[in-house]
Design a protein around this motif. Structure first.
Motif, PDB file in Angstrom:
ATOM      1  N   THR A   3       0.839  -1.200   0.000  1.00 17.60           N
ATOM      2  CA  THR A   3       0.000   0.000   0.000  1.00 17.60           C
ATOM      3  C   THR A   3       0.875   1.250   0.000  1.00 17.60           C
ATOM      4  O   THR A   3       1.963   1.244   0.580  1.00 17.60           O
ATOM      5  CB  THR A   3      -0.955  -0.001   1.220  1.00 17.60           C
ATOM      6  OG1 THR A   3      -1.807   1.128   1.145  1.00 17.60           O
ATOM      7  CG2 THR A   3      -0.205   0.008   2.550  1.00 17.60           C
ATOM      8  N   LEU A  23      -6.437  -7.117   4.256  1.00 14.94           N
ATOM      9  CA  LEU A  23      -7.701  -6.560   4.751  1.00 14.94           C
ATOM     10  C   LEU A  23      -8.758  -7.647   4.880  1.00 14.94           C
ATOM     11  O   LEU A  23      -8.768  -8.613   4.095  1.00 14.94           O
ATOM     12  CB  LEU A  23      -8.185  -5.487   3.766  1.00 14.94           C
ATOM     13  CG  LEU A  23      -7.216  -4.312   3.569  1.00 14.94           C
ATOM     14  CD1 LEU A  23      -7.559  -3.528   2.302  1.00 14.94           C
ATOM     15  CD2 LEU A  23      -7.277  -3.395   4.794  1.00 14.94           C
ATOM     16  N   TYR A  59      -2.444   8.006   5.903  1.00  9.11           N
ATOM     17  CA  TYR A  59      -3.568   7.540   5.091  1.00  9.11           C
ATOM     18  C   TYR A  59      -3.052   7.007   3.757  1.00  9.11           C
ATOM     19  O   TYR A  59      -1.916   7.285   3.353  1.00  9.11           O
ATOM     20  CB  TYR A  59      -4.589   8.669   4.871  1.00  9.11           C
ATOM     21  CG  TYR A  59      -4.162   9.706   3.864  1.00  9.11           C
ATOM     22  CD1 TYR A  59      -3.327  10.764   4.229  1.00  9.11           C
ATOM     23  CD2 TYR A  59      -4.580   9.635   2.530  1.00  9.11           C
ATOM     24  CE1 TYR A  59      -2.917  11.718   3.307  1.00  9.11           C
ATOM     25  CE2 TYR A  59      -4.176  10.590   1.599  1.00  9.11           C
ATOM     26  CZ  TYR A  59      -3.345  11.631   1.987  1.00  9.11           C
ATOM     27  OH  TYR A  59      -2.943  12.563   1.067  1.00  9.11           O
ATOM     28  N   THR A  60      -3.914   6.220   3.099  1.00 14.74           N
ATOM     29  CA  THR A  60      -3.651   5.713   1.746  1.00 14.74           C
ATOM     30  C   THR A  60      -4.534   6.500   0.785  1.00 14.74           C
ATOM     31  O   THR A  60      -5.760   6.532   0.961  1.00 14.74           O
ATOM     32  CB  THR A  60      -3.967   4.211   1.674  1.00 14.74           C
ATOM     33  OG1 THR A  60      -3.058   3.526   2.539  1.00 14.74           O
ATOM     34  CG2 THR A  60      -3.837   3.669   0.262  1.00 14.74           C
ATOM     35  N   THR A  90     -13.478   3.967  -1.386  1.00 14.03           N
ATOM     36  CA  THR A  90     -13.061   2.814  -0.584  1.00 14.03           C
ATOM     37  C   THR A  90     -13.002   3.253   0.875  1.00 14.03           C
ATOM     38  O   THR A  90     -13.005   4.445   1.173  1.00 14.03           O
ATOM     39  CB  THR A  90     -11.652   2.311  -0.969  1.00 14.03           C
ATOM     40  OG1 THR A  90     -10.687   3.222  -0.449  1.00 14.03           O
ATOM     41  CG2 THR A  90     -11.458   2.170  -2.463  1.00 14.03           C
ATOM     42  N   SER A  92     -10.390   1.992   2.709  1.00 14.33           N
ATOM     43  CA  SER A  92      -8.977   1.804   3.064  1.00 14.33           C
ATOM     44  C   SER A  92      -8.025   2.602   2.184  1.00 14.33           C
ATOM     45  O   SER A  92      -6.838   2.669   2.484  1.00 14.33           O
ATOM     46  CB  SER A  92      -8.635   0.311   2.933  1.00 14.33           C
ATOM     47  OG  SER A  92      -8.922  -0.123   1.616  1.00 14.33           O
TER      48      SER A  92
END
Ligand code: NAP
Length: 325
Positions: A3, A23, A59-60, A90, A92
């Motif tokens: 990620t 996940l 964060y992503t 999303t 995530s």
């Protein structure tokens, strides 16, 4: 999983590829094995830390991706592992090789669309659709100027408007971009960097002007847009990077209107309705997202620099590490 993580706001290089635990889907959720990620300008604005949306660190980034369903949580109907999907939002972050989504954020990706094309659907096509049909209330037979037609939202606007029976005038800033705009269905193509290019538009419309403008750079163009509107014309501000002085009389004398929106404000029902139309358009081939550049996920900083540069050519898509390895 791999990620991209942002641990501090700043330059593109703050985006680093990291390892993270895989996940798990809870009730009502799906995990998607990401094969391609759509890069949007807003993700570059957010990364600087100076935009209205400021996520908690780390964060992503990213909201747009396409891939296959990896797993589904309890209570999810309509998706099974292996299904091809694109996602609009999303939980995530999309810059990763797995993404966790609420089931309503996933949409079927028809077999005639590639994963890269699927990653190019959400923000660009939903924005262009919302602008054309929910804000401008565009009608078949009307004329639309897609002001900035060579990028992600612009190509979507050209295809949607053409399929709906509008006369489409699109602009691009390079020869390559303008050729793309023509191939994607614009009836007329103009150069937004050429002096006097809007005089050409008035010639094309026999002096009448256009019914609708989809505006990608309002701080440069809004004052000019108001002067090339037909009576009852509507400008929808999609993109803006600063301030501009306008003459409101240009709006008054045409019974015209100017509106603007951010896609994030759309409610769940509106989003569902927009994606029903987009999936149908992908299925019947009227919507054909154009992927101009594929960049490995680990090189996300390069993608953020590219998305802010002039010379747009469709979408920039990130390809996860697992795919390019
Ligand atoms: P993109 O792929 O980077 O495309 C940018 C477009 O703007 C290109 O067609 C570019 O043309 C054009 N442009 C550059 N200078 C211009 C000028 N002087 N006049 C008219 N157009 C010009 O970006 P995108 O994803 O299509 O997004 C476009 C804009 O809308 C961005 O500002 C983005 O942040 C915004 N946006 C807003 C929403 C929302 O919810 N309101 C949603 C999505 C996007 P050349 O490169 O050929 O010059």
């Amino acid at each position: 999983m791999k990620t991209i993580r942002v641990r501090e706001f700043g330059d593109p290089e703050v985006m680093k590829l990291e390892d993270a635990p895989d996940l798990q889907a809870a009730a009502g959720q799906v995990v998607v094995r990401v094969k391609a990620v759509g890069v949007n300008p807003v993700e570059a604005y957010i990364r600087t830390g100076t935009y209205a949306i400021k996520p908690a660190l780390p964060y992503t980034p990213g909201s747009d991706a396409a891939g296959t369903v990896e797993s589904v949580g309890p209570g999810v109907e309509g998706f099974s592992p292996g299904d091809r999907v694109y996602v609009g939002g999303t939980l995530s972050g999309a810059y990763a090789d797995l993404a966790l989504c609420e089931a309503w954020q996933a949409h079927p990706l028809p077999p005639n669309a590639s994963f890269a094309q699927g990653a190019a659907v959400n923000v660009p096509y939903a924005t262009a659709f919302r602008a054309l049909f929910h804000f401008a209330h565009a009608q078949p037979g009307e004329t639309v100027l897609v002001h900035g037609a060579s990028g992600g939202v612009g190509v979507a606007g050209v295809q949607l408007a053409r399929a709906a029976g509008l006369t489409v005038i699109g602009t691009g800033g390079t020869d390559r971009g303008r050729q793309l705009v023509a191939v994607q269905g614009a009836h007329h193509v103009l150069d937004h960097r050429a002096p006097g290019y809007l005089d050409e538009l008035l010639k094309i419309t026999q002096g009448r002007g256009v019914d609708v403008v989809l505006e990608m750079l309002a701080n440069v163009n809004l004052a000019k847009d108001l002067t090339i509107l037909a009576k009852g014309g509507r400008v929808v501000v999609i993109g803006n990077r600063g301030s501009i002085e306008i003459n409101p009389r240009e709006i008054m004398r045409r019974d015209a209107s100017v509106s603007g929106f951010v896609l994030f404000n759309a409610g769940r029902q509106e989003v569902a309705s927009i994606h029903a139309a987009l999936v149908a358009g992908l299925e019947n081939g009227t919507l054909r997202p154009v992927v101009g550049k594929e960049i490995p996920l680990k090189d996300a900083p390069q993608a953020h620099r590219a998305v802010m540069e002039p010379g747009a050519f469709g979408k920039i898509v990130l390809v996860p590490f697992a795919m390019s390895a």
